[in-house]
Write an enzyme that holds these catalytic residues in place. Structure first.
Site, PDB file in Angstrom:
ATOM      1  N   ASN A  37      64.227  79.798  34.811  1.00 31.90           N
ATOM      2  CA  ASN A  37      65.057  78.626  35.070  1.00 31.90           C
ATOM      3  C   ASN A  37      64.757  77.459  34.134  1.00 31.90           C
ATOM      4  O   ASN A  37      63.623  76.979  34.079  1.00 31.90           O
ATOM      5  CB  ASN A  37      64.814  78.189  36.522  1.00 31.90           C
ATOM      6  CG  ASN A  37      66.078  77.752  37.205  1.00 31.90           C
ATOM      7  OD1 ASN A  37      67.173  77.979  36.689  1.00 31.90           O
ATOM      8  ND2 ASN A  37      65.940  77.140  38.362  1.00 31.90           N
ATOM      9  N   TYR A 160      63.196  66.748  46.769  1.00 35.21           N
ATOM     10  CA  TYR A 160      63.400  68.134  46.369  1.00 35.21           C
ATOM     11  C   TYR A 160      64.557  68.831  47.123  1.00 35.21           C
ATOM     12  O   TYR A 160      64.556  68.874  48.344  1.00 35.21           O
ATOM     13  CB  TYR A 160      62.099  68.945  46.569  1.00 35.21           C
ATOM     14  CG  TYR A 160      62.372  70.411  46.479  1.00 35.21           C
ATOM     15  CD1 TYR A 160      62.709  70.976  45.251  1.00 35.21           C
ATOM     16  CD2 TYR A 160      62.382  71.208  47.602  1.00 35.21           C
ATOM     17  CE1 TYR A 160      63.031  72.305  45.157  1.00 35.21           C
ATOM     18  CE2 TYR A 160      62.694  72.542  47.511  1.00 35.21           C
ATOM     19  CZ  TYR A 160      63.025  73.081  46.291  1.00 35.21           C
ATOM     20  OH  TYR A 160      63.368  74.396  46.202  1.00 35.21           O
ATOM     21  N   ASP A 215      59.929  73.904  52.726  1.00 32.18           N
ATOM     22  CA  ASP A 215      59.282  73.968  51.407  1.00 32.18           C
ATOM     23  C   ASP A 215      58.764  72.579  51.026  1.00 32.18           C
ATOM     24  O   ASP A 215      59.539  71.632  50.892  1.00 32.18           O
ATOM     25  CB  ASP A 215      60.336  74.438  50.384  1.00 32.18           C
ATOM     26  CG  ASP A 215      59.748  74.798  49.028  1.00 32.18           C
ATOM     27  OD1 ASP A 215      58.568  74.486  48.785  1.00 32.18           O
ATOM     28  OD2 ASP A 215      60.479  75.387  48.214  1.00 32.18           O
ATOM     29  N   HIS A 217      57.142  72.107  48.218  1.00 32.39           N
ATOM     30  CA  HIS A 217      57.294  72.121  46.762  1.00 32.39           C
ATOM     31  C   HIS A 217      56.110  71.472  46.039  1.00 32.39           C
ATOM     32  O   HIS A 217      56.280  70.619  45.159  1.00 32.39           O
ATOM     33  CB  HIS A 217      58.624  71.468  46.357  1.00 32.39           C
ATOM     34  CG  HIS A 217      59.334  72.246  45.278  1.00 32.39           C
ATOM     35  ND1 HIS A 217      59.440  71.814  43.994  1.00 32.39           N
ATOM     36  CD2 HIS A 217      59.945  73.443  45.317  1.00 32.39           C
ATOM     37  CE1 HIS A 217      60.099  72.709  43.275  1.00 32.39           C
ATOM     38  NE2 HIS A 217      60.422  73.716  44.059  1.00 32.39           N
ATOM     39  N   GLU A 241      55.987  76.379  53.014  1.00 33.34           N
ATOM     40  CA  GLU A 241      55.936  76.910  51.644  1.00 33.34           C
ATOM     41  C   GLU A 241      55.331  75.902  50.676  1.00 33.34           C
ATOM     42  O   GLU A 241      55.613  74.697  50.762  1.00 33.34           O
ATOM     43  CB  GLU A 241      57.372  77.233  51.235  1.00 33.34           C
ATOM     44  CG  GLU A 241      57.512  77.741  49.822  1.00 33.34           C
ATOM     45  CD  GLU A 241      58.958  78.106  49.500  1.00 33.34           C
ATOM     46  OE1 GLU A 241      59.744  78.371  50.441  1.00 33.34           O
ATOM     47  OE2 GLU A 241      59.298  78.110  48.315  1.00 33.34           O
ATOM     48  N   GLU A 267      55.947  81.426  44.091  1.00 27.74           N
ATOM     49  CA  GLU A 267      57.159  81.569  43.266  1.00 27.74           C
ATOM     50  C   GLU A 267      56.904  81.262  41.796  1.00 27.74           C
ATOM     51  O   GLU A 267      57.694  81.669  40.947  1.00 27.74           O
ATOM     52  CB  GLU A 267      58.297  80.706  43.817  1.00 27.74           C
ATOM     53  CG  GLU A 267      58.007  79.223  43.793  1.00 27.74           C
ATOM     54  CD  GLU A 267      59.133  78.393  44.422  1.00 27.74           C
ATOM     55  OE1 GLU A 267      59.583  78.742  45.518  1.00 27.74           O
ATOM     56  OE2 GLU A 267      59.543  77.410  43.796  1.00 27.74           O
ATOM     57  N   ARG A 288      55.157  85.022  47.455  1.00 25.44           N
ATOM     58  CA  ARG A 288      56.514  84.640  47.019  1.00 25.44           C
ATOM     59  C   ARG A 288      56.849  85.042  45.588  1.00 25.44           C
ATOM     60  O   ARG A 288      57.759  84.474  44.981  1.00 25.44           O
ATOM     61  CB  ARG A 288      56.647  83.118  47.145  1.00 25.44           C
ATOM     62  CG  ARG A 288      56.507  82.575  48.521  1.00 25.44           C
ATOM     63  CD  ARG A 288      57.820  82.323  49.193  1.00 25.44           C
ATOM     64  NE  ARG A 288      58.659  81.374  48.510  1.00 25.44           N
ATOM     65  CZ  ARG A 288      59.956  81.555  48.250  1.00 25.44           C
ATOM     66  NH1 ARG A 288      60.542  82.680  48.579  1.00 25.44           N
ATOM     67  NH2 ARG A 288      60.660  80.615  47.652  1.00 25.44           N
ATOM     68  N   GLU A 344      64.442  85.374  50.435  1.00 28.57           N
ATOM     69  CA  GLU A 344      65.274  84.189  50.165  1.00 28.57           C
ATOM     70  C   GLU A 344      66.566  84.702  49.533  1.00 28.57           C
ATOM     71  O   GLU A 344      66.528  85.436  48.543  1.00 28.57           O
ATOM     72  CB  GLU A 344      64.519  83.280  49.191  1.00 28.57           C
ATOM     73  CG  GLU A 344      65.229  81.997  48.849  1.00 28.57           C
ATOM     74  CD  GLU A 344      64.362  81.117  47.929  1.00 28.57           C
ATOM     75  OE1 GLU A 344      63.534  81.677  47.171  1.00 28.57           O
ATOM     76  OE2 GLU A 344      64.502  79.886  47.976  1.00 28.57           O
TER      77      GLU A 344
HETATM   78  O1  KDG Z   1      63.525  76.631  39.215  1.00 29.83           O
HETATM   79  C1  KDG Z   1      62.886  76.117  40.335  1.00 29.83           C
HETATM   80  C2  KDG Z   1      63.472  76.683  41.588  1.00 29.83           C
HETATM   81  O2  KDG Z   1      63.578  78.060  41.511  1.00 29.83           O
HETATM   82  C3  KDG Z   1      62.656  76.288  42.790  1.00 29.83           C
HETATM   83  O3  KDG Z   1      62.606  74.900  42.877  1.00 29.83           O
HETATM   84  C4  KDG Z   1      63.248  76.870  44.028  1.00 29.83           C
HETATM   85  O4  KDG Z   1      61.371  76.185  45.361  1.00 29.83           O
HETATM   86  C5  KDG Z   1      62.334  76.893  45.196  1.00 29.83           C
HETATM   87  C6  KDG Z   1      62.644  77.865  46.239  1.00 29.83           C
HETATM   88  O5  KDG Z   1      61.866  77.944  47.181  1.00 29.83           O
HETATM   89  O6  KDG Z   1      63.654  78.552  46.114  1.00 29.83           O
HETATM   90 MG    MG Z   2      60.060  77.062  46.836  1.00 29.65          MG
END
Ligand code: KDG
Ligand code: MG
Length: 408
Positions: A37, A160, A215, A217, A241, A267, A288, A344
């Site tokens: 991304n 976010y 999340d 983040h 998360e 992630e 994740r 997800e």
């Molecule tokens: O590119 C960043 C996104 O994929 C991210 O911010 C998405 O945190 C995310 C999620 O849980 O899907």
């Molecule tokens: Mg996330």
């Protein structure tokens, strides 16, 4: 059998998907996703300049050896760019293997362990009331699990995955107006004071059966994360998360000592070496990683097996950044993995996206049902692909209220 050619495409409807197509001398081809991304041109360039020239002439059935060749052979290994590129090759080779065997991939992994894979959507709101409408929308659409994010009163800009305007559906985190990022503001104190009560109101409104995920983040320190996890315990979250920045595996120890809230992370991980301590010390409940930038099916399957030994279940990343190719690879892993947790899954299905990536993978009643077609079970229409080109875009960046840079 030999690989004769491989092409890389960058583009897609409102998304810069990086798609790899590997051709063979037997007419069978395989597809892989290297979408990283907002850095999409980098894995594409790594593939084109270094990996594809080496692939030509290799036997596509030797997917393990090819994985090791590109991983060990690079010397400067790991990192999201290299692992996305290697992951795309790996997915494409598994796709070829499945087509040669005339079997869907989940059969090659060991067959189905379940009929459908539970998935969750992203509900979002500029404020709590707006978020409630968004949750209701997904519940009506059949989802049994929903991730919830909303604006924090008194915080000057959207946080976010939260829209600035009420009623906006913010599924795309990328801003395509250029590569200079928008700046968001983060206020830890206001978030910590507001969010536990907001999550409880969602629980009270939607009742005990809805699975609620949230999340953070990567925004909290270990101490703040432990305090937050204790505060949200009565909500009964499915998971919390990324409470802390993901590169510090030890950060989760403090949270674990103070709370039983299920924790999900990973992630941004690219390899088993980013999460082995988290898994072996049983500091998390869900891993994740994504096949897209954690080295493809071959490597993610190793992470899933390690996780299974330590009661850690899967919760693969599935933000709209991933193309239907890696989502298909994950659908096969989800069908097989004995320690599957949740997926997800944002319905990518705009008509443009469906035309570019035709497939029979389906979401029904909050579950993903894997396709029975041989291989990954997703195709790529090169004619459609010619309609799209790369668009520069960026994630926002985050500053604290006093201007200090913070974690996006
Ligand atoms: O590119 C960043 C996104 O994929 C991210 O911010 C998405 O945190 C995310 C999620 O849980 O899907
Ligand atoms: Mg996330």
């Amino acid at each position: 059998m030999k690989i004769t050619d491989a092409k890389v495409f960058v583009g897609g409807p409102k998304k810069n998907y990086v798609t790899l197509k590997i051709m063979t001398d037997q007419g069978v081809y395989g597809l892989g996703d290297a979408t990283l991304n907002n850095r999409e041109t980098l894995p594409a360039k790594y593939l084109q300049d270094y990996l594809v020239p080496n692939l030509i002439g290799m036997d596509p059935r030797r997917s393990e050896d090819i994985w090791q060749f590109f991983y060990r052979g690079a010397y400067f290994r790991r990192g999201p760019i290299a692992m996305a590129a290697v992951g795309a090759i790996d997915m494409a080779l598994w796709d070829i293997k499945g087509k040669l065997a005339n079997m869907p991939l989940y059969q090659l992994f060991g067959g189905k362990s379940r009929d459908g894979a539970l998935c969750y959507a992203h509900a979002t709101g500029a404020d709590l009331e707006d978020l409630m409408d968004s949750v209701a929308h997904y519940v009506e659409a059949g989802y049994r699990a929903v991730r919830v994010q909303c604006g924090i009163p008194g915080t000057p800009s959207a946080s976010y995955a939260v829209p600035e305007e009420k009623g906006d559906v913010k599924n795309y985190i990328t801003d395509y107006s250029g590569i200079r990022p928008k700046v968001e503001t983060w206020d830890t104190g206001k978030y910590m004071r507001y969010m536990p009560g907001a999550l409880m109101e969602i629980r009270e409104r939607f009742g005990p059966d809805l699975e609620i995920l949230h999340d953070v983040h990567h925004r909290l320190t270990p101490r703040e994360a432990a305090e937050f996890a204790k505060a949200v315990e009565p909500v009964g979250l499915f998971w919390l998360e990324d409470p802390t920045p993901a590169e510090d595996q030890a950060a989760l120890r403090l949270l674990r000592q103070h709370s039983t809230v299920p924790v999900a992370i990973g992630e941004v991980f690219n390899s088993i070496h980013d999460c082995n301590r988290l898994i072996e010390e049983e500091l998390i409940d869900y891993i994740r990683v994504a096949v897209t930038y954690a080295g493809g099916i071959t490597h993610v399957k190793r992470i899933v097996d390690l996780a299974g030994l330590h009661h850690v279940r899967t919760g693969f990343h599935g933000a709209p950044s991933h193309s239907p190719i890696s989502m298909a690879a994950q659908a096969h892993l989800n069908a097989w993995a004995p320690n599957f947790g949740i997926q997800e899954y944002l319905v990518l299905g705009t008509p443009d996206c469906d035309a570019l990536f035709p497939s029979e993978h389906r979401m029904m009643g909050g579950m993903v049902h894997v396709s029975d077609a041989p291989g990954l079970g997703v195709d790529f229409d090169e004619g459609e692909a010619a309609r799209f080109e790369y668009q520069p875009g960026s994630h926002p960046v985050v500053r604290l209220t006093d201007g200090t840079m913070w974690n996006y």
